[in-house]
Design an enzyme around this catalytic site. Structure first.
Site, PDB file in Angstrom:
ATOM      1  N   TYR A 112       5.570  -1.008   6.929  1.00  0.00           N
ATOM      2  CA  TYR A 112       5.577  -1.471   8.312  1.00  0.00           C
ATOM      3  C   TYR A 112       4.280  -1.023   8.988  1.00  0.00           C
ATOM      4  O   TYR A 112       3.923   0.155   8.945  1.00  0.00           O
ATOM      5  CB  TYR A 112       6.776  -0.879   9.045  1.00  0.00           C
ATOM      6  N   ASP A 144      -2.757   3.202   6.351  1.00  0.00           N
ATOM      7  CA  ASP A 144      -2.014   3.351   7.595  1.00  0.00           C
ATOM      8  C   ASP A 144      -1.389   4.742   7.576  1.00  0.00           C
ATOM      9  O   ASP A 144      -0.344   4.961   6.975  1.00  0.00           O
ATOM     10  CB  ASP A 144      -0.954   2.261   7.701  1.00  0.00           C
ATOM     11  N   LYS A 146       1.099   9.002  16.351  1.00  0.00           N
ATOM     12  CA  LYS A 146       2.090  10.076  16.353  1.00  0.00           C
ATOM     13  C   LYS A 146       1.486  11.425  16.742  1.00  0.00           C
ATOM     14  O   LYS A 146       1.361  11.742  17.907  1.00  0.00           O
ATOM     15  CB  LYS A 146       2.764  10.181  14.977  1.00  0.00           C
TER      16      LYS A 146
END
Length: 474
Positions: free
Chosen positions: A191, A286, A314
């Site tokens: 994702y 990623d 994050k």
């Protein structure tokens, strides 16, 4: 490599010293006009109840699609009543009914030094006195940029944005601009945010809700997106052979966190590096989840494979909305205003996110940080798997430093198809049982879990004991 195997110590020692304390505010900070939810944080709950969460969620469903602002929060894949959080501190969280949980979600990763860290909160307080957003350059951007560049092997220049989705959108446009090619390869179950080109065989919430792809995404937006099973280098090679000179980049989670926790095989990342070089394509990691979590330099430091471009998020915002993409200077100088590839953001590099990120990364530089994460996560996943198998359940799982996952299947799990063999109904029952025992995992079989520096040996043992109890009830 340390962390991938499932050997675990019997005791946890050498915990890094943390200056903040794991205490909880004495007053509730949550109020909704439509729901009565006065919470006494000192109230001792004799029984587990989600009455106030149910009231709040029912009210929310009239206000927001599905009652949430991000799909996994709705508990669709685990069933039962979603919980509405009131406050967090350290490794613990409290809902509006007063239930306390040991938290292994950590706001989906950023709470690596613990929720509501005292030093971060104090720094944010001082920054807020100067303003929350400038829409103009601030010195804090330079400070965090220097820290990111010095830490992450692939990054020589960085651009801050406001989310992981935004970072992946920017890096894709950059890869196409730099190479002059249009096609990309992504991996099934990985994702990369909810931008149109990535919503093809995506993991995370898409997998959780059982959506094949998202309505509203035109075929033209995904026509240049090629997919391969994760850990399948032969398929990647075949895609390059079939689309010679057309592939701009390969993008992947170096460790998958959005189909559950899946590690790369020893040869996979190195082979991708070679194939992309041979075909004048870019390799993009990623690292929104893995960055600063598997190692201070991310998965690329941990595995010793340097991509061309990297996305982050994050942790580098310390709990505030943030994202970033970066890479080699010659590539990054394509980005406006240095170059012709346009991308912008009013709140990008805002002083609050920069402050929280700076103080979080400083703490991660402390001695013993990643060794401690490795110990507690090893103990956690080892204990859970042991108790599950003792109770007769088919299970497998693994961890690296502060990231982990487990499946209700014998395994091994190398890709999303393997992950889908997991008994998701059983996971849902396990999940709800663990909630009642005061343990909060991600509400989906297809999400990784996270540990942080404020998780204590007592937290880990309480979790294992709770799992043993719940496994016997399944």
């Amino acid at each position: 490599m340390a962390g991938i195997g499932l050997s675990w110590p019997s005791k946890l020692t050498d915990r890094p010293k943390l200056t903040s304390t794991v205490s909880r505010s004495s007053s509730s900070r949550c109020c909704l006009s439509s729901v009565k939810m006065t919470v006494s944080v000192d109230e001792k709950k004799k029984t587990f109840t989600l009455k106030k969460s149910e009231e709040a969620f029912n009210a929310a469903k009239e206000l927001m699609p599905g009652g949430v602002n991000s799909p996994v929060r709705a508990f669709k894949s685990v069933g039962g009543q979603p919980i509405v959080i009131d406050s967090v501190k350290g490794s613990h969280m409290w809902d509006i009914d007063g239930n306390e949980y040991i938290d292994y979600v950590g706001s989906w990763g950023p709470a690596i030094i613990g929720h509501a860290d005292d030093e971060v909160l104090a720094a944010l307080g001082e920054t807020m006195k100067k303003g929350t957003s400038f829409g103009a350059p601030c010195l804090l951007e330079n400070v965090l940029a220097e820290m990111v560049i010095s830490a992450v092997p692939s990054i020589e220049m960085v651009r801050f944005v406001n989310s992981g989705t935004e970072a992946c959108m920017g890096v894709l446009r950059l890869a196409r601009a730099y190479t002059g090619k249009t096609k990309i390869i992504k991996f099934e179950g990985c994702y990369h945010g909810h931008a149109d080109p990535f919503l093809v065989k995506a993991g995370s919430g898409v997998a959780t809700l059982g959506l094949p792809d998202s309505p509203g995404v035109p075929k033209s937006a995904t026509s240049d997106t090629l997919t391969s099973p994760y850990n399948d280098i032969a398929t990647v090679q075949n895609l390059f052979n079939a689309h010679k000179g057309q592939i701009a980049a390969v993008i992947l989670e170096p460790v998958v966190g959005n189909s559950g926790f899946i590690t790369p095989t020893p040869e996979f990342l190195n082979s991708l590096r070679e194939i992309t070089k041979q075909n004048d394509a870019l390799l993009i990691f990623d690292e929104v989840m893995t960055g600063f979590r598997l190692a201070y330099g991310g998965a690329q430091e941990y595995f010793g494979v340097t991509p061309d471009l990297t996305t982050l998020g994050k942790i580098i915002g310390g709990g505030l909305p943030v994202g970033a993409y970066g890479g080699r200077r010659e590539i990054m100088e394509m980005v406006a205003p240095a170059g012709p590839m346009y991308q912008a953001g009013t709140l990008s590099g805002n002083p609050l996110a920069m402050t929280a990120g700076i103080h979080t990364l400083k703490r991660l530089q402390g001695a013993g940080t990643y060794e401690y994460l490795d110990k507690i996560t090893s103990e956690l996943i080892g204990g859970i798997l042991d108790e599950g198998k003792k109770a007769g359940h088919a299970m497998c799982g693994g961890y690296i430093r502060g990231m982990f996952g487990f499946f209700f299947t014998d395994g091994p799990v190398y890709n999303f198809e393997d992950a889908k063999k997991s008994d998701t109904d059983k996971f849902g029952r396990f999940y709800r049982g663990m909630l009642e025992e005061g343990v909060y995992f991600a509400p989906s079989q297809f999400e990784a879990g996270f540990t942080g520096l404020t998780h204590t040996p007592e937290d880990i043992q309480r979790t294992i004991d709770a799992a043993a109890k719940v496994f016997k009830q399944l």
